[in-house]
Design a protein around this motif. Sequence first.
Motif, PDB file in Angstrom:
ATOM      1  N   HIS A  96       0.821  -1.221   0.000  1.00  0.00           N
ATOM      2  CA  HIS A  96       0.000   0.000   0.000  1.00  0.00           C
ATOM      3  C   HIS A  96       0.857   1.275   0.000  1.00  0.00           C
ATOM      4  N   GLY A  97       1.920   1.260  -0.784  1.00  0.00           N
ATOM      5  CA  GLY A  97       2.752   2.447  -0.955  1.00  0.00           C
ATOM      6  C   GLY A  97       3.810   2.656   0.104  1.00  0.00           C
ATOM      7  N   VAL A  98       3.957   1.715   1.019  1.00  0.00           N
ATOM      8  CA  VAL A  98       4.963   1.816   2.068  1.00  0.00           C
ATOM      9  C   VAL A  98       6.113   0.876   1.719  1.00  0.00           C
ATOM     10  N   ASP A  99       7.322   1.312   1.967  1.00  0.00           N
ATOM     11  CA  ASP A  99       8.510   0.504   1.658  1.00  0.00           C
ATOM     12  C   ASP A  99       8.841  -0.372   2.868  1.00  0.00           C
ATOM     13  N   ALA A 100       8.107  -1.448   3.026  1.00  0.00           N
ATOM     14  CA  ALA A 100       8.220  -2.292   4.224  1.00  0.00           C
ATOM     15  C   ALA A 100       9.573  -2.999   4.315  1.00  0.00           C
ATOM     16  N   ASN A 101      10.091  -3.494   3.216  1.00  0.00           N
ATOM     17  CA  ASN A 101      11.345  -4.253   3.267  1.00  0.00           C
ATOM     18  C   ASN A 101      12.532  -3.472   2.680  1.00  0.00           C
ATOM     19  N   ASN A 102      12.408  -2.145   2.536  1.00  0.00           N
ATOM     20  CA  ASN A 102      13.467  -1.265   2.014  1.00  0.00           C
ATOM     21  C   ASN A 102      13.903  -1.589   0.594  1.00  0.00           C
ATOM     22  N   SER A 103      13.055  -2.257  -0.169  1.00  0.00           N
ATOM     23  CA  SER A 103      13.452  -2.578  -1.543  1.00  0.00           C
ATOM     24  C   SER A 103      13.503  -1.320  -2.409  1.00  0.00           C
ATOM     25  N   ALA A 104      12.563  -0.378  -2.225  1.00  0.00           N
ATOM     26  CA  ALA A 104      12.583   0.867  -3.013  1.00  0.00           C
ATOM     27  C   ALA A 104      13.802   1.713  -2.636  1.00  0.00           C
ATOM     28  N   ARG A 105      14.109   1.817  -1.363  1.00  0.00           N
ATOM     29  CA  ARG A 105      15.275   2.581  -0.906  1.00  0.00           C
ATOM     30  C   ARG A 105      16.566   1.972  -1.465  1.00  0.00           C
ATOM     31  N   ASN A 106      16.676   0.632  -1.377  1.00  0.00           N
ATOM     32  CA  ASN A 106      17.878  -0.036  -1.891  1.00  0.00           C
ATOM     33  C   ASN A 106      18.008   0.121  -3.395  1.00  0.00           C
ATOM     34  N   ARG A 107      16.886   0.121  -4.082  1.00  0.00           N
ATOM     35  CA  ARG A 107      16.916   0.278  -5.539  1.00  0.00           C
ATOM     36  C   ARG A 107      17.380   1.691  -5.906  1.00  0.00           C
ATOM     37  N   ALA A 108      16.891   2.695  -5.188  1.00  0.00           N
ATOM     38  CA  ALA A 108      17.313   4.074  -5.452  1.00  0.00           C
ATOM     39  C   ALA A 108      18.805   4.247  -5.165  1.00  0.00           C
ATOM     40  N   LEU A 109      19.288   3.688  -4.079  1.00  0.00           N
ATOM     41  CA  LEU A 109      20.717   3.779  -3.752  1.00  0.00           C
ATOM     42  C   LEU A 109      21.574   3.046  -4.782  1.00  0.00           C
ATOM     43  N   ALA A 110      21.075   1.931  -5.303  1.00  0.00           N
ATOM     44  CA  ALA A 110      21.818   1.183  -6.331  1.00  0.00           C
ATOM     45  C   ALA A 110      21.918   1.988  -7.626  1.00  0.00           C
ATOM     46  N   ILE A 111      20.831   2.655  -8.002  1.00  0.00           N
ATOM     47  CA  ILE A 111      20.858   3.489  -9.213  1.00  0.00           C
ATOM     48  C   ILE A 111      21.839   4.649  -9.032  1.00  0.00           C
ATOM     49  N   ALA A 112      21.817   5.273  -7.858  1.00  0.00           N
ATOM     50  CA  ALA A 112      22.742   6.379  -7.592  1.00  0.00           C
ATOM     51  C   ALA A 112      24.192   5.890  -7.629  1.00  0.00           C
ATOM     52  N   ALA A 113      24.454   4.727  -7.048  1.00  0.00           N
ATOM     53  CA  ALA A 113      25.818   4.178  -7.055  1.00  0.00           C
ATOM     54  C   ALA A 113      26.252   3.829  -8.479  1.00  0.00           C
ATOM     55  N   ALA A 114      25.328   3.324  -9.290  1.00  0.00           N
ATOM     56  CA  ALA A 114      25.662   2.992 -10.681  1.00  0.00           C
ATOM     57  C   ALA A 114      26.007   4.248 -11.481  1.00  0.00           C
ATOM     58  N   ASN A 115      25.504   5.397 -11.051  1.00  0.00           N
ATOM     59  CA  ASN A 115      25.795   6.660 -11.732  1.00  0.00           C
ATOM     60  C   ASN A 115      26.965   7.412 -11.100  1.00  0.00           C
ATOM     61  N   GLY A 116      27.663   6.783 -10.171  1.00  0.00           N
ATOM     62  CA  GLY A 116      28.878   7.377  -9.612  1.00  0.00           C
ATOM     63  C   GLY A 116      28.710   8.084  -8.280  1.00  0.00           C
ATOM     64  N   PHE A 117      27.514   8.058  -7.701  1.00  0.00           N
ATOM     65  CA  PHE A 117      27.284   8.692  -6.408  1.00  0.00           C
ATOM     66  C   PHE A 117      27.125   7.580  -5.372  1.00  0.00           C
ATOM     67  N   THR A 118      28.235   7.219  -4.733  1.00  0.00           N
ATOM     68  CA  THR A 118      28.299   6.022  -3.901  1.00  0.00           C
ATOM     69  C   THR A 118      27.829   6.228  -2.468  1.00  0.00           C
TER      70      THR A 118
END
Length: 170
Positions: A96-118
Amino acid sequence: VPAPRLLMYRAATPIPITEPPENAMFNATHSFVSRKSRRGAVAVLVAVCLTVLLACVAIAIDGGILLERQRHAQATADTAALAAAEDLFRNYPTNHGVDANNSARNRALAIAAANGFTNNVTNSVVTVRISPEKYTDGPDKDKPLPAGYAEVSVQYNQPRYFSGVISAGT
């Protein structure tokens, strides 16, 4: 018809014509100026102008790099927010729009790391906010994020290259 007459006048006192000394120049009023009084003036002027020119070039180069990095950080923040929002959308029926298992947060951090912002705090800081956290900026500042929303901020600490010669700092 009488012939035209030619009139000639002589100066009352003769003007002496003297030769200038070998090491003399004429200034704007045609008086003699010694070359010794101007020796090195052009070298000082060139040194000062060259210093100012190099400082302007250094600021222009560093400013251009800074603008390019800002554009890259903005594009990374947008991409990471879209990745987090896509994950929230995909899991909306169960979470219901809540990031219960931090998958959305981890995905955003992975995209940022892939673009050079670690997100190593020294060079870059990536902050992911997902509902029920609050907005940190803009017209909705301090209001809670609605369910299914994600906000990503990317901060990049740009080192100084050429303009570091002018003054110290980051």
